[in-house]
Design an enzyme around this catalytic site. Sequence first.
Site, PDB file in Angstrom:
ATOM      1  N   HIS A   6       0.815  -1.215   0.000  1.00 41.78           N
ATOM      2  CA  HIS A   6       0.000   0.000   0.000  1.00 41.78           C
ATOM      3  C   HIS A   6       0.852   1.270   0.000  1.00 41.78           C
ATOM      4  CE1 HIS A   6       0.462  -0.451   4.474  1.00 41.78           C
ATOM      5  NE2 HIS A   6       0.493   0.868   4.423  1.00 41.78           N
ATOM      6  N   ASP A  14      -0.461  -7.349   0.244  1.00 44.65           N
ATOM      7  CA  ASP A  14       0.106  -6.074   0.690  1.00 44.65           C
ATOM      8  C   ASP A  14       1.621  -6.188   0.712  1.00 44.65           C
ATOM      9  OD1 ASP A  14       0.374  -3.492   1.486  1.00 44.65           O
ATOM     10  OD2 ASP A  14      -0.458  -3.755   3.492  1.00 44.65           O
ATOM     11  N   GLY A  68       3.304   4.777   9.785  1.00 49.95           N
ATOM     12  CA  GLY A  68       4.709   5.042   9.490  1.00 49.95           C
ATOM     13  C   GLY A  68       5.558   3.794   9.615  1.00 49.95           C
ATOM     14  N   SER A 115       4.578   0.974   8.421  1.00 48.08           N
ATOM     15  CA  SER A 115       4.241   0.148   7.263  1.00 48.08           C
ATOM     16  C   SER A 115       5.479  -0.296   6.500  1.00 48.08           C
ATOM     17  CB  SER A 115       3.336   0.927   6.315  1.00 48.08           C
ATOM     18  OG  SER A 115       2.041   1.028   6.820  1.00 48.08           O
ATOM     19  N   SER A 125       1.894  -4.538   7.668  1.00 47.52           N
ATOM     20  CA  SER A 125       0.822  -4.079   6.789  1.00 47.52           C
ATOM     21  C   SER A 125      -0.009  -3.008   7.478  1.00 47.52           C
ATOM     22  CB  SER A 125      -0.072  -5.255   6.386  1.00 47.52           C
ATOM     23  OG  SER A 125      -1.210  -4.814   5.670  1.00 47.52           O
TER      24      SER A 125
END
Length: 308
Positions: free
Chosen positions: A169, A190, A264, A266, A282
């Site tokens: 993402h 993802d 952040g 991710s 994720s």
Amino acid sequence: MKRDLGLDATEARALAATQEVATATENSLRTALGDSFGGAYFDSASRKLVVGVTDASKAGAVTAAGATAKVVARSAAQLDSAVAQLNAREASAPSSVTGWYADTVTNEIVVTALPGTAQVAKAFAGDVRVVEAEAPQPFLKGGDAYTIGGRSRCSVGLTVRGGFVTAGHCAAAGAPSNGTWGGSSFPGNDYAWVRTNSGVTLEPRVGSVTVKGSTSAATGAAVCKAGSTTGWTCGTIGAKNQTVRYPQGAVTGMTASNVLCQPGDSGGGFITNAGQGQGVVSGGNSSVCYFQPLPEILSVYGLTLLTG
């Protein structure tokens, strides 16, 4: 369940060694038990692997392998099939249903839903256990770590030959500041990877832990993650093969954890104390952090994990 295991270095090494053995035992018994394999998880209290069997006569094989046998009603294959059936109906699920997964500890299907909507979830999914929780969100926000499109940020996951893996993402926000997108997928999956710019030094580490491989650890095993918002945080691995319904769409095949993660983080890397890479952050909420398992990312893009 505590997020930080609070172990000293000696205890952490001993636990890591025990869990490495448990992972190997799980993989061996999965093959040996065949259709009667009912899932497995690492019990933190006894520090032993618990293996479900649908055929009580196979319990002896589990015990002989050094694990604890537990007779269950559903095989792992049956649980996975039930998840697949819900996945096929994902488009018709109420918006209050935020995901589902097979819980190998309780040997049942669990559906997650927004607070106050348990009956709606049961009407959709049938005879399942419903867990109410706040909605999951992909972890992404403005900042200045590795930036995307000059305004949002994510975290480096695990390094591979020529770059690193991260969350899919993140790619929606624009070009990465330290390279170019080699590929990405979200929703549905993802995951993504970045081809880093020339001059970028790639190290085979997550935090201070050297990466040794990508063997998936058992449910209940200790795991830590490194992210650019919350740093180094630890906890345990939860249920696997989860379907998570984000506002942008559903993602299948996720693994849950109780590790602290925030926007952040991710794309940040998950790893065991023994150096086995597990996946990339994720999203989630205040009580759960989902990660995309690493082996699938490496396989889809033909990547080679850097190890030391």
